[in-house]
Each structure stands twice: as C-alpha cells, then as structure tokens.
Design an enzyme around this catalytic site. Structure first.
Site: not given
Ligand SMILES: Cc1cc2nc3c(=O)[nH]c(=O)nc-3n(C[C@H](O)[C@H](O)[C@H](O)COP(=O)(O)OP(=O)(O)OC[C@H]3O[C@@H](n4cnc5c(N)ncnc54)[C@H](O)[C@@H]3O)c2cc1C
Length: 398
Positions: A148, A261, A287, A382-383
């Site tokens: 989270p 991945e 269409r 996946g990043g």
């Molecule tokens: C449908 C779905 C399936 C998923 N499945 C999995 C799974 O199976 N296993 C798992 O472990 N995770 C899973 N994830 C998680 C997913 O990998 C993360 O959501 C993702 O890595 C981004 O992390 P975060 O959501 O915490 O965003 P944050 O890390 O909080 O980032 C928020 C925003 O800030 C940007 N940001 C962050 N750091 C920087 C920086 N240094 N410079 C510039 N911009 C930055 C990010 O690009 C993003 O736009 C899933 C997510 C979804 C929505």
C-alpha cells in the site's frame, strides 16, 4: 524468415488460436462479469501444453524460450482474447520463474534462466510442491511485491520476515495482487531486516497459512476477468524451506525476472494494438456515412495506416529485444524502451480505434471498448512508464 515465423512457431500460433476460439471466446464476457477466469481453464491450457511454454520440461514445462512465450501471449490477444485474460491465466509467468531459477533449472536463458545466488534447502522441493502442479493447471500462484505504501520503489518494501527457528514470521500487507483471490500460494517479497532496509527475500506463502488473509476484491477500470487482491500477513509462520534461494537475494531475483514480465506487458500492448487495428479496419470497411464506407475516405485510410505502422514497429522492436534477452544479452535499457514503445503505440491505437467506431465503440458490446479499458494498466504494471524512463536515462549515462 522471421524468427517469430518458423514452422514450429506457426503451429504454436494455430494451437493458441484454436484454444481461444474454442475455450475462451464463448465465455469471456461471462468471466469479465464474474471478475475471474475459472480454474478449469488452467487445466485445459495445461493439457494443450500452453501453460508450460517457456518453462523447461525438467520442471513440468513444455520447453521453448521467451519468444515462444511471446508468440502465445500475442496470439491469445489477436485471436480475440485480451490482456486481462493473459494476466489471469498466465500469472504463473511471474509467480514461478524465481523458483525455477533458484533450483538451477534452465529455460534457454529466458524466463528463469539465471541462478539468483546460493540455494535454499527447499529449492528442489518448491519445484515439486508448486511449480509442477501449477504448470499442470491444478494450482494457481501469484507474485506479491507491491505494498500500500508504494510499488515503484521495490527496495522500500516494509513487509518483514523475522527468523524464528526453522520458520520466518511474516507481518505486513500487499496490494493490487493479480490472481490474489484464486491463488493457492503467493511468491512474496519480504524484508529480512528492518522495514525499508532493502534486504529482500522471496518466500512462498500458502493461502491456508494461519494469519494470511485475502482482502476485498479490488474493482478496476479494466482487466475485469483478472481478480486483483489485497493481502494481509499477521504473524504468519512460513517454513524456511519455502524460501527461494538464499536470504537477501530477493531484490536481485526480482530485478532479473522483470525483463520477462516487462516484455510480456510490451507484447500485450502491441498485440492489443494489432487486434484493434484489425477491428477498426473491419468496422471502417462495413460502416457507411454520407453514402460511402468510412474506408473510402483518405483521412480514415491514413489514420488506419498510421495505427498499423505504430503497432508493427512496436512488434518488431519487442521481438528484437526478446531475442537478445533469450540469447542472454544484458539489455535492461532496451527492455525498458521496448515496454514504453509498445505501450505508447497501444495507447494511441486503442484511442483511435474506439473513435473510429463512433458511439458503438463506447458500448460494452464493442470488443474495442474492452481493449481501451484493459490497455491503461500496461504503462503502470511491471514498472511504470516513468520508471522505465529512469532506467533508460541511466542507460544513457544521465
Ligand atoms: C491491475 C493491477 C495488477 C497488478 N498486479 C500486480 C501483481 O500481481 N503483483 C505486484 O506486486 N504488483 C502488481 N501491481 C502493482 C503495480 O506493479 C504497481 O501499481 C506499479 O508498480 C506502480 O506502483 P504504485 O501503484 O505504488 O505507484 P507509485 O510507485 O506510488 O507511483 C505513482 C506515480 O509516480 C510515478 N513515480 C514514482 N516514482 C517516480 C520517480 N522516481 N520519478 C518519476 N515518477 C515517479 C509513477 O510512475 C506513477 O506514475 C498491479 C497493479 C494493478 C493496477
């Protein structure tokens, strides 16, 4: 001949397409509404050898390399499936490779190709207890890294695992975990030192472990047929034999397997784009407006040509990078570029394809509507695109 177009790979495409036509298309709308794909689908895909593609036969796989996995992913979408289907049915593609690599099994340098450090006493038994049953379609696994508090900064993981005799005691929580509701086990990234220390280890945690609870089913914009869960661990005792590789090798293992991945997500992106080009071309031929088919107008033809060009360029680059990964080249920067190129192509194409469908494109009845929603995750999972840019900038020496 293209490496993606050998006689064996053409057969693999045909097999995958037949599977989608027979086993997926009649039910996909129901699974989207149900929020998950049935367990029986895993068994069916396993019997055909599709689940095991990219995993060596020595661990119950079907053999093949990263390009073979890419062919299957591509065809699952191009035949009318979706990236959500790929996420749900092929979660093992992210849950198992660390175990396969730690046990020393080889996959031709692709999915689980490199050893991640010294072994754990349980590495061989993990193959028997988790890898084989999953590739046989009788178990489902998930990979839990994101928490989270954040996902991009993997080293900041706060879920702890404190050694207590021949067990670890795990406390913490994970979120957004694909197949987390259906999974029988979860390959979990934990911190074996103080929270946020970056000393990561991978543990395989059984769903029925006391203290392990699966929270609410997360509702999402897309990927509706793929269940997504929050997980909580309160004093969960995990045997040391469920550790993957040596203690504190988790970060390296996670980074090594991100390549496969990310290329899978890149494949889902360009394949979604290709499928949407096909759907848009079909629609624009049929269409008619102002007495002529849409495709009769140069502005529409040029739009379709540009969509096709972006999808094909992305496909070609992703295949090239995948071939280099399969050959064991260290192409971390190129993998990041491949993901961003394919996601950008996909974002453009799904938007344009929906627009060309007019009002129908906005309806649940339109396949293009599902791809439009599903595509949005590909630049996040996946990043993120921003994190890929960080990797690319580093590769440029910036
Ligand atoms: C449908 C779905 C399936 C998923 N499945 C999995 C799974 O199976 N296993 C798992 O472990 N995770 C899973 N994830 C998680 C997913 O990998 C993360 O959501 C993702 O890595 C981004 O992390 P975060 O959501 O915490 O965003 P944050 O890390 O909080 O980032 C928020 C925003 O800030 C940007 N940001 C962050 N750091 C920087 C920086 N240094 N410079 C510039 N911009 C930055 C990010 O690009 C993003 O736009 C899933 C997510 C979804 C929505």
């Amino acid at each position: 001949m293209s490496i993606a177009n050998t006689p064996e790979r053409r057969q693999l495409r045909e097999l995958t397409r037949a599977f989608v036509t027979r086993e997926v298309l009649p039910h996909l709308d129901d699974w989207e509404r149900a929020g998950e794909v049935p367990r029986a689908l895993h068994a069916t895909a396993a019997k055909l050898g599709l689940l095991g593609i990219g995993f060596p036969e020595s661990v119950g796989g079907s053999g093949g390399d990263l390009l073979d996995s890419i062919i299957v992913t591509e065809e699952l979408i191009r035949a009318g499936g979706s990236s959500g289907l790929v996420a749900a049915l092929f979660t093992h593609g992210i849950a198992l490779p660390h175990m396969v690599a730690a046990a020393g099994a080889r996959t031709g340098g692709s999915l689980g190709g490199r050893l991640t450090g010294a072994s754990s006493p349980g590495d061989d038994s993990l193959i028997e207890r988790y890898v084989r049953p999953t590739l046989a379609g009788t178990m489902i696994g998930a990979l839990a890294i994101t928490e989270p508090d954040g996902g991009s900064d993997v080293a900041a993981i706060r879920t702890t695992a404190i050694r207590d005799g021949d067990h670890y005691v795990v406390n913490g929580s994970k979120t957004y975990i694909t197949s987390g509701h259906r999974a029988d086990f979860v390959t979990t990234a934990v911190c074996t030192d103080f929270p946020g220390s970056g000393e990561l280890t991978l543990l395989v945690i059984d769903k029925d472990s006391p203290g392990f609870t699966v929270g609410r089913r997360l509702e999402k914009l897309g990927w509706h047929c793929s269940d997504t869960a929050e997980l909580s661990f309160v004093d969960v005792r995990v045997p040391v034999t469920n550790r993957i590789g040596a203690e504190n090798t988790g970060f390296l293992a996670i980074m090594q397997h991100f390549a496969a991945e990310r290329l899978s997500l890149a494949t889902q992106a360009y394949a979604t784009a290709q499928r949407c080009v096909e759907l848009a071309v079909r629609w624009c031929r049929d269409r008619e407006t102002f007495g002529r088919p849409l495709v009769g107008r140069q502005v529409v033809r040029h739009r379709l040509a540009e969509m096709h060009t972006r999808a094909e360029a992305a496909r070609s680059y992703v295949h090239e990078v995948a071939a280099r990964v399969a050959a064991g080249e260290p192409v971390v920067t190129e993998v990041a570029m491949a993901k961003n190129v394919a996601v950008a192509a996909c974002d453009h194409v799904v938007d344009q394809a929906l627009q060309l469908h007019g009002g129908f494109g906005y309806l649940r009845d339109a396949e293009v509507e599902r791809h439009y929603r599903d595509a949005r995750i590909l630049g996040i999972g996946g990043g993120t695109t921003e994190i890929m840019n960080e990797i690319i900038a580093k590769g440029m020496g910036l």
